[in-house]
Design an enzyme around this catalytic site. Structure first.
Site, PDB file in Angstrom:
ATOM      1  NE  ARG A  12      -3.366   2.291   2.857  1.00 41.61           N
ATOM      2  CZ  ARG A  12      -3.626   2.838   4.025  1.00 41.61           C
ATOM      3  NH1 ARG A  12      -3.153   2.284   5.133  1.00 41.61           N
ATOM      4  NH2 ARG A  12      -4.352   3.922   4.107  1.00 41.61           N
ATOM      5  CG  HIS A  13      -0.947   4.926  -0.753  1.00 41.41           C
ATOM      6  ND1 HIS A  13      -1.124   5.735   0.343  1.00 41.41           N
ATOM      7  CD2 HIS A  13      -2.180   4.478  -1.098  1.00 41.41           C
ATOM      8  CE1 HIS A  13      -2.404   5.793   0.643  1.00 41.41           C
ATOM      9  NE2 HIS A  13      -3.074   5.026  -0.216  1.00 41.41           N
ATOM     10  CD  GLN A  15       0.331  10.003   7.665  1.00 44.10           C
ATOM     11  OE1 GLN A  15       1.193  10.865   7.661  1.00 44.10           O
ATOM     12  NE2 GLN A  15      -0.286   9.581   8.764  1.00 44.10           N
ATOM     13  CB  SER A  16      -2.247  10.139   1.213  1.00 40.36           C
ATOM     14  OG  SER A  16      -3.488   9.810   1.820  1.00 40.36           O
ATOM     15  CB  ALA A  17      -2.738  15.134   2.578  1.00 45.18           C
ATOM     16  CE1 TYR A  18      -8.149  15.056   0.671  1.00 44.69           C
ATOM     17  CE2 TYR A  18      -9.810  13.382   0.284  1.00 44.69           C
ATOM     18  CZ  TYR A  18      -9.375  14.680   0.159  1.00 44.69           C
ATOM     19  OH  TYR A  18     -10.164  15.600  -0.459  1.00 44.69           O
ATOM     20  CG  ASN A  19      -3.800   7.506   4.094  1.00 45.01           C
ATOM     21  OD1 ASN A  19      -2.777   7.138   3.523  1.00 45.01           O
ATOM     22  ND2 ASN A  19      -4.993   7.075   3.733  1.00 45.01           N
ATOM     23  CD  GLU A  84      -8.934   2.446  -2.462  1.00 47.65           C
ATOM     24  OE1 GLU A  84      -9.559   1.487  -2.958  1.00 47.65           O
ATOM     25  OE2 GLU A  84      -8.214   2.347  -1.457  1.00 47.65           O
TER      26      GLU A  84
END
Length: 184
Positions: A12-13, A15-19, A84
């Site tokens: 999985r990628h 941590q994103s800003a949305y995460n 996604e």
């Protein structure tokens, strides 16, 4: 639907800003946070020392950024069908509003359409490459879990926690283990 019986590694990628903000990301193109960049760089200790036949990401920047830090010396092929799930009107909403997987979100993608898209993409990749690294999304992992274990409900896969998928030689099952070494 089944997945072609060939080995691959999935991550999985980072941590994103949305995460970080506990928001539903889906199709929304949310970049990595500074923590996410560090997670991807840490994953390079394992991922960058393997000679992958190909490194494939979705077309969303969080997967491409993860790959650029985790496997910096390998070319990356973005794959549109690995995006996604499209959560429609729920994109950007708090994660607590996420619906059960079998429920189609308003103006979003049904689970069946999402699963068919992902399996088609994975099988296409596995037909063409002997040892791919696939960096995508938690929804993709849930599709894998559904196909292999019969349910999309499983613990959320950690950010950049590579998982090795090796088909069993004697049946249709899979050996699924965290990737720890320098080969799959």
């Amino acid at each position: 639907m089944q997945i072609i019986n060939k080995p691959f590694v999935f991550a999985r990628h980072a941590q994103s800003a949305y995460n970080a903000d506990s928001l539903i990301g889906g199709f929304t193109d949310s970049p990595l946070t500074n923590k996410g960049i560090e997670q991807a760089k840490e994953a390079a200790a394992i991922l960058s020392h393997i000679e992958w036949s190909v490194v494939i990401t979705s077309t969303l920047q969080r997967t491409q950024q993860t790959a650029s830090y985790a496997v910096p010396n390998q070319a990356i092929i973005p794959y549109e069908k690995l995006k996604e799930r499209n959560w429609g009107d729920l994109e950007g909403c708090p994660i607590e509003q996420q619906l059960p997987y079998e429920v189609t979100p308003p103006n979003g993608e049904s689970w069946d359409a999402f699963e068919a898209r992902i399996i088609s993409a994975l099988n296409d990749i596995l037909r063409h490459y002997p040892q791919p690294l696939i960096i995508a999304h938690s929804g993709v992992y849930r599709v894998l879990n559904n196909v292999i274990n019969g349910t999309p409900y499983c613990p959320r896969i950690g950010n950049v926690s590579p998982i090795s998928f090796i088909p069993n030689q004697d049946d249709d099952g899979w050996k699924i283990t965290p990737l720890k070494g320098k080969s799959i």
